[in-house]
Design a protein around this motif. Structure first.
Motif, PDB file in Angstrom:
ATOM      1  N   PRO A  73      53.206  56.079  61.771  1.00 13.01           N
ATOM      2  CA  PRO A  73      53.544  55.126  60.712  1.00 13.01           C
ATOM      3  C   PRO A  73      53.594  53.687  61.210  1.00 13.01           C
ATOM      4  N   SER A  74      53.998  53.528  62.461  1.00 12.33           N
ATOM      5  CA  SER A  74      54.140  52.181  62.987  1.00 12.33           C
ATOM      6  C   SER A  74      52.796  51.468  63.110  1.00 12.33           C
ATOM      7  N   GLN A 119      55.265  42.056  53.499  1.00 13.18           N
ATOM      8  CA  GLN A 119      55.076  42.228  52.065  1.00 13.18           C
ATOM      9  C   GLN A 119      56.123  41.450  51.273  1.00 13.18           C
ATOM     10  N   ALA A 120      57.350  41.465  51.788  1.00 14.85           N
ATOM     11  CA  ALA A 120      58.410  40.722  51.105  1.00 14.85           C
ATOM     12  C   ALA A 120      58.094  39.230  51.157  1.00 14.85           C
ATOM     13  N   TRP A 138      63.946  49.585  51.279  1.00 15.45           N
ATOM     14  CA  TRP A 138      63.285  49.428  52.574  1.00 15.45           C
ATOM     15  C   TRP A 138      64.173  48.565  53.460  1.00 15.45           C
ATOM     16  N   PRO A 139      64.150  48.789  54.765  1.00 15.99           N
ATOM     17  CA  PRO A 139      64.975  47.963  55.661  1.00 15.99           C
ATOM     18  C   PRO A 139      64.709  46.470  55.516  1.00 15.99           C
ATOM     19  N   ARG A 140      63.466  46.100  55.192  1.00 17.08           N
ATOM     20  CA  ARG A 140      63.170  44.669  55.072  1.00 17.08           C
ATOM     21  C   ARG A 140      63.933  44.006  53.940  1.00 17.08           C
ATOM     22  N   GLU A 141      64.422  44.805  53.001  1.00 18.30           N
ATOM     23  CA  GLU A 141      65.158  44.233  51.879  1.00 18.30           C
ATOM     24  C   GLU A 141      66.631  44.020  52.203  1.00 18.30           C
ATOM     25  N   THR A 147      64.976  36.414  53.562  1.00 20.03           N
ATOM     26  CA  THR A 147      65.405  37.716  53.089  1.00 20.03           C
ATOM     27  C   THR A 147      66.908  37.871  53.301  1.00 20.03           C
ATOM     28  N   PRO A 197      61.140  50.373  60.117  1.00 22.53           N
ATOM     29  CA  PRO A 197      60.856  49.631  58.886  1.00 22.53           C
ATOM     30  C   PRO A 197      60.078  50.442  57.853  1.00 22.53           C
ATOM     31  N   TRP A 198      59.403  51.519  58.306  1.00 24.66           N
ATOM     32  CA  TRP A 198      58.578  52.275  57.353  1.00 24.66           C
ATOM     33  C   TRP A 198      59.346  53.433  56.708  1.00 24.66           C
ATOM     34  N   MET A 199      60.631  53.552  57.037  1.00 25.25           N
ATOM     35  CA  MET A 199      61.438  54.602  56.402  1.00 25.25           C
ATOM     36  C   MET A 199      62.477  53.928  55.521  1.00 25.25           C
ATOM     37  N   ARG A 254      53.689  49.004  52.066  1.00 25.56           N
ATOM     38  CA  ARG A 254      54.656  48.354  51.182  1.00 25.56           C
ATOM     39  C   ARG A 254      56.005  48.161  51.857  1.00 25.56           C
ATOM     40  N   TRP A 255      56.246  48.914  52.928  1.00 27.58           N
ATOM     41  CA  TRP A 255      57.515  48.790  53.648  1.00 27.58           C
ATOM     42  C   TRP A 255      57.532  47.597  54.583  1.00 27.58           C
ATOM     43  N   HIS A 256      56.351  47.042  54.873  1.00 28.94           N
ATOM     44  CA  HIS A 256      56.242  46.071  55.959  1.00 28.94           C
ATOM     45  C   HIS A 256      56.898  44.740  55.584  1.00 28.94           C
TER      46      HIS A 256
END
Lengths: 301, 270, 313
Positions: free
Chosen positions: C214-215, C295-296, A171-174, A3, A129-131, C290-292
């Motif tokens: 959420p976590s 998923q990416a 998303w933060p993961r991106e 990533t 990560p979920w925000m 989808r944020w996890h």
């Protein structure tokens, strides 16, 4: 890892736009109001000691009888070897650790526990990560109950200042590691704390990204005039940022010296005799004698 | 992580407190059980003490079980059958699953063909094929072993595949650059590398296999605790059923504890 | 890789398309079916005591065994009841299977839903207090280690051969698994994320709502997927031990008379339902995570998969 590699391209783009922002010296509405901060945001540690209990019952003194005052608007860097009390010192001010003895004051108030008046940029990845990025930056404001339009306005300001407007909805993961660090920096500044605490915030980043983030940090500090307590193990980072440097070792403040180098601190300034002398002193505290590479092996790291 | 460490005074003190709280937990469970036993008629529930004393009295000899002509005349004998079947089933299934899973992880084509089927099989109730096994293999001692082995194979193949995938490729690459042959790489790098994760799968398989075996036995077996429960429930002997359930739980806990102890010894490097 | 222009079908390309992953999967299914047929027609042709082949062929399953399902239809909706002298009809078979499936699905979702909701509520409540966690840790560990399936006869004694008994049984298993999953997940929320919320001034309530809940969503989803599978197993058990309706009743009946074809058919229906409900729930809940970061990775896996062995050569 993958990533990070993918987004590094984006990251560089945003870095150049960021640089443009800084050089243009643009001041935005929100920041002008932030400029009129509370007059007294001095941080004062008054004979503070922190003692931990190990699981085997041994007592460990992390910091012992420390007196320290950080003046309003100062950028104080704390350096020292790992495990010698830097993080504990910061955690005491953050309110994450209660002092075993002594007291901590911000302005005239004695503090107990955490509070939104002291923002922390953590060592680890504390971006949720979920925000989405914008929600992350606005988290502190949401906690305070700031209404959405106002929140969005502030978030937009800071995202632009750290050069992340284009990924507000991501998303933060991106994001790459460097971009996530910017999110963390923007989150803390957006919450408008009186005092800002940073615990080796850029330690895990590569050299180029770290240098750029140091620039972002300096820029935001110069605009807002916040009191900043910045923990680092990197002498170069301290020389680049600090108005004053303290060295912590064995739970004590070993050295406390102002850094009166001119800004911007380019290569020339950092090569001046004053800088060289300061660097030499600091390195010797860390057990590194300059010019003697073999000495590294003799330290008890 | 350091950032959130909060100071807690007196750690040895808090450890004692933790043990006391845990003991209190056991008390709460037993107390709740006893309370329910007082409120309900004995035909529905008996207290923990009655269940334990039933277990002790009938461990070696139970007239009802002898009456039905099992070679084992008490709970203990039935337990031997069940334990043997579970251990054999999990061992056989575990071996097949691990070998198969690791092999699949390293052969792209076969894996592409079988992985979806394997994952899907992992989501279905294997128990549903037990009646078919009873018809095919009859009321034999190995019928339930096949079921347990099948379940364990499917589960552990998935664990092994994931473990082999998660093992950083540089480990094997390093062995290769040192000139290690295929066999050495498998034995010295791959197997130790995937074992800890597989152990987690083994625990899950073992924990579920007790129930699988016991239920399979109620459908048809020449012996075993499941048959014991079946006989006792035909006569509505709640006390006996509870005693056997306690026995199964005790055995399951013991075997799990033994497995963990063995793992601690094997994986000291963790 | 495949940026070559379109070429006419060469033997080599044909061979290549035969070993593509999708083709391999289809070939697996065909291979299995062919093997089954060969075994049924040539290897195991014995007729069992029930007068049915012990290893029925696929066409026997599809025609005879399926038609016999109508025996379990009690009449109505235009299909006669063979039990009362009516003829066996395909409509009756479909109706019998549908009504049994309806009963089974109802029990499953009632039980799993009940267990999950209670498990989440209790898990969150207990997570809030360290003392409560310590007190409950050993009883819950014990309950987790008591094999659920071994408890089926007890639930039968307690609730009789009723729907409620089956639902409570499935609910109990789901509750224990969910509870353990939730308490674990709350314990695994990274300390730095909690610390950040505290330093930004969040109250305990806000931390629960915006950080902890959420976590643990990915863990909750994983738990749901586990208890769907467990729920089906417990459903099979509860229905076979004693229920008035459902697929397990047909199964139990067929087993008693060694009707191999019907046993296979019902097992197959169970397996299909379990797999279908698993994938349906997995798909329906996908948006929640989808944020996890995983998923990416899942999306990019195909594009970036590098075979380490190849890379070295």
């Amino acid at each position: 890892m993958k990533t990070a590699r993918i987004s590094s391209q984006k990251s560089e783009d945003s870095d150049s736009s960021q640089a443009a922002n800084i050089s243009a010296g643009r001041t935005t509405g929100a920041l002008q109001s932030l400029g009129d901060r509370a007059p007294n945001a001095d941080v004062r540690l008054d004979a503070v000691s922190v003692t931990f209990m190990r699981s085997n019952g041994d007592r460990v003194t992390a910091i012992e009888n420390v007196d320290l005052t950080v003046k309003t608007g100062e950028l104080l860097c704390v350096i020292g070897r790992s495990g010698e009390g830097k993080t504990t010192l910061l955690n005491v001010v953050a309110g994450l650790v209660e002092p075993s003895e002594g007291r901590v004051l911000v302005g005239e108030r004695e503090i107990h526990g955490t509070g939104a008046d002291r923002g922390v940029i953590f060592q680890g990845d504390a971006v949720y990560p979920w925000m989405r990025v914008a929600d992350n930056v606005g988290f502190g404001l949401r906690v305070k109950g700031v209404r959405r339009p106002e929140r969005e306005r502030v978030v937009d300001e800071y995202l632009e200042l750290v050069g992340l407007s284009h990924v507000a909805k991501s998303w933060p993961r991106e994001l790459s590691g460097g971009m996530r660090s910017r999110v963390a920096v923007a989150s803390v500044f957006a919450n408008d704390p009186e005092v800002l605490l940073a615990d080796e915030p850029f330690g895990a980043l590569d050299y180029v990204t770290r240098r750029r983030l140091q620039g972002v940090m300096l820029d935001l500090w110069q605009r807002t005039g916040k009191t900043i307590l910045f923990v680092t193990h990197d002498v170069e980072e301290a020389l680049l940022l600090a108005t004053r440097i303290i060295v912590v070792g064995g739970g004590h403040v070993l050295d406390d010296r102002p850094v009166n180098l001119a800004r911007p601190r380019d290569e020339e300034v950092l090569a001046s005799s004053e800088a060289v002398e300061t660097r030499r002193r600091l390195l010797s505290y860390l057990g590194l004698e300059p010019g003697a590479g073999s000495a590294v092996g003799q330290t008890n790291e | 992580m350091q950032a959130a460490s909060t100071v807690r005074a007196g750690n040895s003190h808090s450890r004692v407190r933790g043990i006391l709280l845990r003991l209190a937990g056991v008390g709460v469970l037993l107390g709740f059980w006893q309370l329910m036993a007082v409120l309900l008629p004995p035909s529905r529930l008996v207290g923990p003490w009655n269940a334990v004393s039933d277990l002790v009295h009938h461990y070696n000899n139970d007239p009802l079980i002898s009456f039905f002509g099992f070679s084992a005349a008490g709970y203990g004998g039935l337990m031997y059958f069940t334990v043997r079947n579970v251990i054999v089933g999990v061992a056989v299934g575990g071996l097949c699953g691990v070998v198969g899973g690791v092999a699949l992880a390293r052969t792209e084509r076969t894996r592409a063909a079988t992985e979806p089927a394997l994952v899907t099989l992992g989501t279905v109730p294997i128990l549903a094929v037990m009646p078919l096994f009873v018809i095919w293999f009859g009321v034999a001692s190995y019928t339930s072993v096949i079921l347990v082995a099948l379940y364990t194979t499917i589960l552990l193949a998935q664990y092994a595949m994931r473990a082999a995938e998660n093992l950083p490729p540089i480990y094997e690459a390093r062995a290769k650059t040192c000139g290690a042959r295929m066999g050495t790489r498998v034995i010295r790098v791959l197997v130790p590398g995937v074992m800890p994760e597989i152990l987690g799968g083994l625990r899950v398989a073992l924990a579920f296999s007790w129930g699988l075996e016991v239920f399979a036995e109620t459908l048809g077996a020449p012996s075993g605790l499941g048959q014991g429960i079946q006989i006792l429930s035909n006569t509505d002997n709640v006390q006996g059923i509870l005693a056997i359930v306690l026995l199964i739980a005790a055995v399951a806990l013991l075997v799990d504890a033994l497995l963990m102890a063995a793992a601690r010894l094997l994986f000291r490097w963790r | 890789m495949s940026n070559a222009p379109v070429r006419p079908l060469s033997p080599r390309r044909l061979a290549g398309s035969l070993i593509s992953p999708v083709a391999l999967r289809l070939e697996m299914v065909v291979l299995l079916a062919v093997t089954w047929e060969l075994v049924a027609h040539y290897a195991v042709t014995r007729i069992g005591t029930s007068g049915e082949p012990i290893f029925p062929s696929l066409e026997y399953l599809a025609k005879d065994s399926f038609l016999q399902m109508s025996n379990y239809w009690s009449g109505g909706w235009g299909a006669p009841s063979p039990g009362n002298g009516g003829t066996q009809t395909y409509l009756g078979a479909v109706l019998a299977l549908a009504s049994a499936s309806f009963a089974s699905f109802g029990r499953l979702f009632a039980g799993v839903g009940l267990g999950f909701v209670l498990g989440v509520v209790l898990g969150l409540a207990v997570s809030a207090s360290k003392a409560a966690r310590s007190v409950l840790s050993s009883p819950v560990h014990f309950l987790r280690m008591v094999p659920f399936l071994a408890l089926a006869p007890l639930f039968e004694v307690w609730f009789g051969k009723s729907d409620i008994g089956a639902i409570v049984f499935i609910g109990y298993g789901s509750l224990v698994v969910t509870f353990v999953g939730i308490v674990n997940a709350v314990g695994l929320v990274p300390a730095v994320q909690l610390a950040r919320a505290r330093t930004e001034g969040a109250t305990r309530r806000q931390i629960y709502r915006w950080v902890i809940l959420p976590s643990i969503v990915p863990a909750m989803r994983a738990t749901i997927l586990v208890i769907i599978g467990l729920g089906w197993t417990l459903d099979v058990a509860a229905e076979m031990l004693g229920a008035q309706s459902g697929l397990g009743v047909i199964m139990e009946y067929a087993l008693r008379f060694a009707y191999t074809g019907r046993v296979i058919l019902v097992s197959f229906v169970y397996l299909v339902y379990a797999a279908a409900s698993f994938y349906a729930v997995q798909w329906l809940t996908g948006w929640a995570i989808r944020w996890h970061p995983s998923q990416a990775k899942a999306r990019r896996r195909r594009r970036f998969s590098v075979k380490p062995a190849l890379a070295l050569k």
